[in-house]
Design a protein around this motif. Structure first.
Motif, short mmCIF file in Angstrom:
data_model
loop_
_atom_site.label_atom_id
_atom_site.label_comp_id
_atom_site.label_asym_id
_atom_site.label_seq_id
_atom_site.Cartn_x
_atom_site.Cartn_y
_atom_site.Cartn_z
N ILE A 117 0.81 -1.15 0.02
CA ILE A 117 0.15 0.14 -0.10
C ILE A 117 0.89 1.17 0.15
N ASP A 118 2.04 1.29 0.94
CA ASP A 118 2.79 2.44 1.12
C ASP A 118 3.43 2.79 -0.36
N SER A 119 4.12 1.96 -1.06
CA SER A 119 4.76 2.09 -2.07
C SER A 119 3.97 2.52 -3.25
N LEU A 120 2.67 1.87 -3.37
CA LEU A 120 1.89 2.19 -4.41
C LEU A 120 1.33 3.52 -4.05
N GLN A 121 1.15 3.87 -3.07
CA GLN A 121 0.47 5.28 -2.61
C GLN A 121 1.58 6.34 -3.43
N ILE A 122 2.92 6.05 -2.67
CA ILE A 122 4.07 6.98 -2.91
C ILE A 122 4.01 7.05 -4.51
N ALA A 123 4.03 6.09 -5.34
CA ALA A 123 4.10 6.15 -6.88
C ALA A 123 2.88 6.84 -7.54
N LEU A 124 1.68 6.71 -7.03
CA LEU A 124 0.60 7.34 -7.51
C LEU A 124 0.91 9.01 -7.22
N GLU A 125 1.12 9.42 -6.05
CA GLU A 125 1.21 10.71 -5.74
C GLU A 125 2.33 11.36 -6.41
N TYR A 126 3.64 10.70 -6.67
CA TYR A 126 4.67 11.25 -7.34
C TYR A 126 4.28 11.51 -8.75
N GLY A 127 3.52 10.34 -9.37
CA GLY A 127 2.93 10.16 -10.65
C GLY A 127 1.89 11.32 -10.95
N LYS A 128 1.17 11.85 -10.12
CA LYS A 128 0.55 13.22 -10.36
C LYS A 128 1.21 14.24 -10.38
N LYS A 129 2.19 14.42 -9.77
CA LYS A 129 3.22 15.67 -9.86
C LYS A 129 3.69 15.78 -11.38
N ASN A 332 12.98 3.47 1.15
CA ASN A 332 12.70 3.97 2.78
C ASN A 332 11.60 5.19 2.72
N GLY A 333 10.41 4.78 1.67
CA GLY A 333 9.56 5.83 1.80
C GLY A 333 10.09 7.07 0.61
N LYS A 334 11.01 6.99 -0.02
CA LYS A 334 11.35 8.07 -0.92
C LYS A 334 11.55 7.84 -2.28
N VAL A 335 11.20 8.50 -3.30
CA VAL A 335 11.31 8.31 -4.83
C VAL A 335 12.83 8.77 -4.96
N ARG A 336 13.53 7.67 -5.62
CA ARG A 336 14.95 7.97 -5.92
C ARG A 336 15.20 7.79 -7.52
#
Length: 336
Positions: A117-129, A332-336
């Motif tokens: 859930i966490d990585s999927l949410q991070i990918a989607l939030e980053y993707g929106k930007k 670790n919750g960050k997009v690299r």
């Protein structure tokens, strides 16, 4: 063979012979095995049954059973008009991404309901930007655990529940992103049709039971991309990765293995691993291949030790096919 099996096979053959009574038995057997693999599991089996029904079998038990038996004159005529038979080969054409969908958020190997859930949410939030104008779900979005060929624990999941979760996710994507969604069939989605072939062959070919209908692609405006189709985003080829079959990929990294097979600029999922590989040919042209990380759990019970990592990709291409690949890791919750 019981009477029910025999009647079913007999009815199928009669239907073919009614339409084309002079069809050669070998050609008939090929069609029976291809189009009715449950009733005729092999070419030899299909030919044996067809020969019995046409009175061509040397087995005395089947004398007097001939249906549409060809006369000696018909056989002679067929031999005289022999030619190269028609081919059933159909080329699988690539899926061309429209030029208006040239900013693509690529999500792969989510494996719902075993997603992270966490990585999927991070990918989607980053993707929106990134303001994509297309989302490519590049295979294995659903795990399809209960439809797999492996030994299953029926206590873990029900297939209806998995499908409902994927429908919910697709609706969520549609609400969050105002752009077209493309759904590539991966090896896990292919489990659906394989399941029907074995467990419910009568449902094959019925539109309501195709995966695209079950997941409501039509209502959501989602474009399906077939399992073996290569996606062309400008000059970049995008695959799920299962298209190469059981070929061995490089133990160094998946991108190098992809290069060894594709020999062209390309990107895959499937391996749950972010990697990149470049080589230059004799003409000085640089070929680069990428593999994209997954968005599923990283330590499943069946393979707790692996080289997997979370990730996603963003691809842009221009009018003449030039492209840029941003292959992101999530650490670790960050997009690299």
């Amino acid at each position: 063979m019981n009477n029910t099996d025999w009647k079913a096979r007999k009815d199928i053959i009669i239907e073919y012979l009614t339409e084309n009574p002079e069809i050669p038995t070998r050609t008939l057997a090929t069609l029976l095995n291809k189009n009715h693999p449950v009733e005729f599991p092999s070419y030899d089996n299909a030919r044996a049954v067809a020969r019995r029904l046409r009175g061509e079998s040397s087995d005395k038990r089947y004398e007097g059973m001939s249906i549409f038996k060809r006369t000696a004159e018909q056989k002679k005529e067929a031999m005289a008009s022999k030619k190269i038979p028609e081919s059933d080969y159909k080329e699988v054409m690539p899926f061309i991404m429209p030029k208006g969908n040239n900013r693509i958020l690529v999500l792969t190997d989510i494996h719902i309901p075993y997603h992270d859930i966490d990585s999927l949410q991070i990918a989607l939030e980053y993707g929106k930007k990134l303001n994509p104008n297309a989302i490519l779900l590049n295979g294995d979005i659903i795990d399809m655990y209960q439809a797999s060929r492996f030994i299953k624990d029926r206590r873990l999941r029900d297939l209806a529940g998995e499908l409902e979760m994927v429908r919910d996710f697709l609706n969520y994507l549609k609400d969050e992103f105002e752009c077209p969604i493309y759904f590539k069939i991966g090896n896990h989605e292919a489990r659906w049709e394989n399941y029907l072939r074995v467990q419910a062959p009568e449902l094959l070919g019925i539109a309501d039971f195709e995966l695209s209908s079950v997941l409501q692609f039509g209502a959501l405006g989602i474009q399906e991309i077939k399992s073996t189709q290569i996606i062309k985003a400008g000059n970049l080829s995008i695959l799920h990765g299962h298209e190469f079959g059981q070929s061995v990929f490089s133990p160094v990294n998946a991108a190098r293995g992809l290069y060894m097979r594709a020999k062209s600029d390309s990107l895959v999922g499937h391996h749950h691993q972010t990697s990149e590989h470049s080589e230059k040919d004799l003409n000085g042209n640089v070929v680069t291949t990428w593999s994209v990380g997954c968005l599923s759990g990283l330590s499943p019970e069946y393979m707790p030790f692996n080289k997997w990592n979370h990730g996603f990709a963003y691809v842009e291409f221009d009018e003449v096919g030039n492209f840029i690949v941003n292959n992101h890791r999530i650490i670790n919750g960050k997009v690299r």
